[in-house]
Design an enzyme around this catalytic site. Sequence first.
Site, short mmCIF file in Angstrom:
data_model
loop_
_atom_site.label_atom_id
_atom_site.label_comp_id
_atom_site.label_asym_id
_atom_site.label_seq_id
_atom_site.Cartn_x
_atom_site.Cartn_y
_atom_site.Cartn_z
N GLU B 55 58.66 -47.00 -32.99
CA GLU B 55 57.30 -47.54 -32.82
C GLU B 55 56.69 -47.22 -31.47
OE1 GLU B 55 59.80 -49.32 -34.12
OE2 GLU B 55 59.12 -50.22 -36.01
N LYS B 167 51.83 -61.37 -43.69
CA LYS B 167 52.02 -60.64 -44.94
C LYS B 167 51.23 -61.24 -46.11
CE LYS B 167 55.52 -58.48 -47.82
NZ LYS B 167 56.96 -58.22 -48.03
N MET B 483 62.66 -38.13 -8.90
CA MET B 483 61.88 -38.96 -7.98
C MET B 483 62.78 -40.05 -7.38
SD MET B 483 59.03 -39.01 -6.51
CE MET B 483 57.57 -38.36 -7.32
#
Lengths: 168, 573
Positions: B55, B167, B483
């Site tokens: 997701e 739902k 970094m």
Amino acid sequence: MADHATRHIISLLMENESGALSRVAGLFSARGYNIESLTVAATEDTTLSRMTIVTSGSEAVIEQIIKQLNKLVDVVKVLDLNDGKFIERELMLVKVKATSAFRDEMKRMCDIFRGRIIDVADGSFTIELTGSGNKLDAFIESLDKAAILETVRTGASGIGRGDRILKV
Amino acid sequence: MEQSSKKMTGAEILIRCLHEENVEFVFGYPGGAVLHIYDAIFHQDKFKHILVRHEQAALHAADAYSRSTGKVGVALVTSGPGATNAITGIATAYMDSIPMVIISGQVPTYAIGEDAFQECDTVGITRPCVKHNFLVKDVKDIASTIKKAFYVAASGRPGPVLVDIPKDITADTCKFEYPESVHLRSYNPVTKGHLGQIKKALKLLAEAKRPMVYSGGGVVLGDASAHLIKLVQSLGIPITSTLMGLGGFPASDPKFLGMLGMHGTYEANMAMQECDVLLAVGARFDDRVIGNTKHFLSNPRTIIHIDIDPSSISKRVKIDVPIVGDVKSVLADMNELIATEKPAQNTNALAAWLQQIQTWRGKKCLNFAQSTEFIKPQYVIQKLHEVTKGEAFVTSDVGQHQMWAAQYYNFDKPRRWINSGGLGTMGVGLPYAMGVQFAHPNAQVACVTGEGSIQMNIQELSTCAQYHLPIKVIMLNNRYLGMVRQWQEFFYENRYSESYMDSLPNFVKLAEAYGHVGMQITRPEDVEGALKEAFDMKSRFVFMDFITDQKENVFPMIQNGKGLSEMILAEDL
């Protein structure tokens, strides 16, 4: 920008929807702003809630608080009461020891502060007191600490004087 | 008004709403709470659903679709873990003010609060990282809520808006009616800037001895690039840009001083520090841009700030002339005033100022020592620019490679540089490239990444295979979280605590396992040829593993707590 922190009372109107309170409370905690007290209830127009927030901060912080509150999509109007004349009131209920020897003394103290005894029991009174936060503090100060059984305060509500009206 | 007399399910209504909003792509992942919605998607073909592998990637892809087009990105996730996986993507978009609508499934209304399977308080969890969110409690509210969501996301200072739909609401039925317009009494973003303030600003700029423009992501998001170019050209004043604003003004223009900030150019940072009148356009003076605030303020200057968000003004730095409004509209007003009033400029002072800037430029702060032994990461970006003729959409992850891409790609157009500036989310690069490639199927899309970042969403190689996305991954592989390593070198006496990426996969084989082309480039002389070869494969996804110099650092660099003019340059070491 002035670093000096001052106490401000902010009034706001927001959509009376579930979660509205947590949006404001969340904003204050997320951005590290102080909340001294926060009160909220529906207004005469039940689609709106009115909130009074007592906070403190430097001029710059207060300016940001006002802007950030205005940025919340559910907030309709924000007013910093400190920008003009206003009235502030808070309600406190105090349960105090009132055994026979001290009942008169407690009644007198209550009268001096223009409180009301709203419950009388064998060993205690419950006193209702309304006023500014300072006045409520002063009452607590003037009582013998050992006599205080319980206190509860509503937090401040505020309203502008005269023509200062916060309405949609 | 779009109407239908027949009753429809909440899921069908939701899909119709997305059609009404002319949504082209929905990036998502199915699950229990959104099954009705997915069934409705099965029955339509107006928008394309893109099935990601996680997701988080759906959110980033929708975010990049928006960044590269200016349209609202749309993502769809299920309840519970679907929503929590989406959080990083939502927060990333929020920090960079990207307009998005996220639809999340929720457990049925009767189960809310009962710790149901895959339940979480999505509205509560997302509240601090969305512009606004809604929980739909009645099927009759779906259409109006979606309308509001798109409106709020795209107007004012844009941002992600989440709509949580239980739902049972997607199964309930009612008539579909899509509102034509939306009015929220509590939400009225300002558009036009105050004309008095604009005049004042213009006067200050014209009379300035050392004027400077500092432009930010607001110029890109507000599609104000053309107006900004016109303003800068007619006044003939120097301009710098934030990381998020790159491309808002053409990097190849001599007025452009390069990016400013922690890894900004010497000339941009010096000019920012030394200017006497600063025009900030859609930028927010953040900590990575102005360094130490006290140091920045130690040199007095008059600051004009154009921003659509009043809370951006005087947040970190006191502003002298605030102009709240849409940057495009304000810049247009300014240009019109210049055309009509032709304000007299302080030309002698301006010439001396430009001369001073030329001297700073003479430092050539982005020069780096070329090597015949190791591939220099900066060199790869320079060659990428050459091979793609500066026309590519470049997405990046977060770290050294991001800064090199920002410094060396020289963006001439807005919406071509797609990266996570505010939240600094590692793992965005590949899903960002997906979102851009879907939006611009024929464009060259390069994902500049590192071997650390790419592994944070490496599963999306599968999505790229499914949809035949011809993305080119430019991985600058220095076997370090670069970094982090750089900071450890400077501030922790070379104690490289957990910053080495051990046990790296064979990226060529990994790419091939997904059906892609994999290439490994180890010698400087092969860089250009390999890039040409990769970009010539117009229909293929190519994963390029550049083995780069392990010890290369990003310069210039402003250390934490230091001021803008206190940079460390490569030549200082």
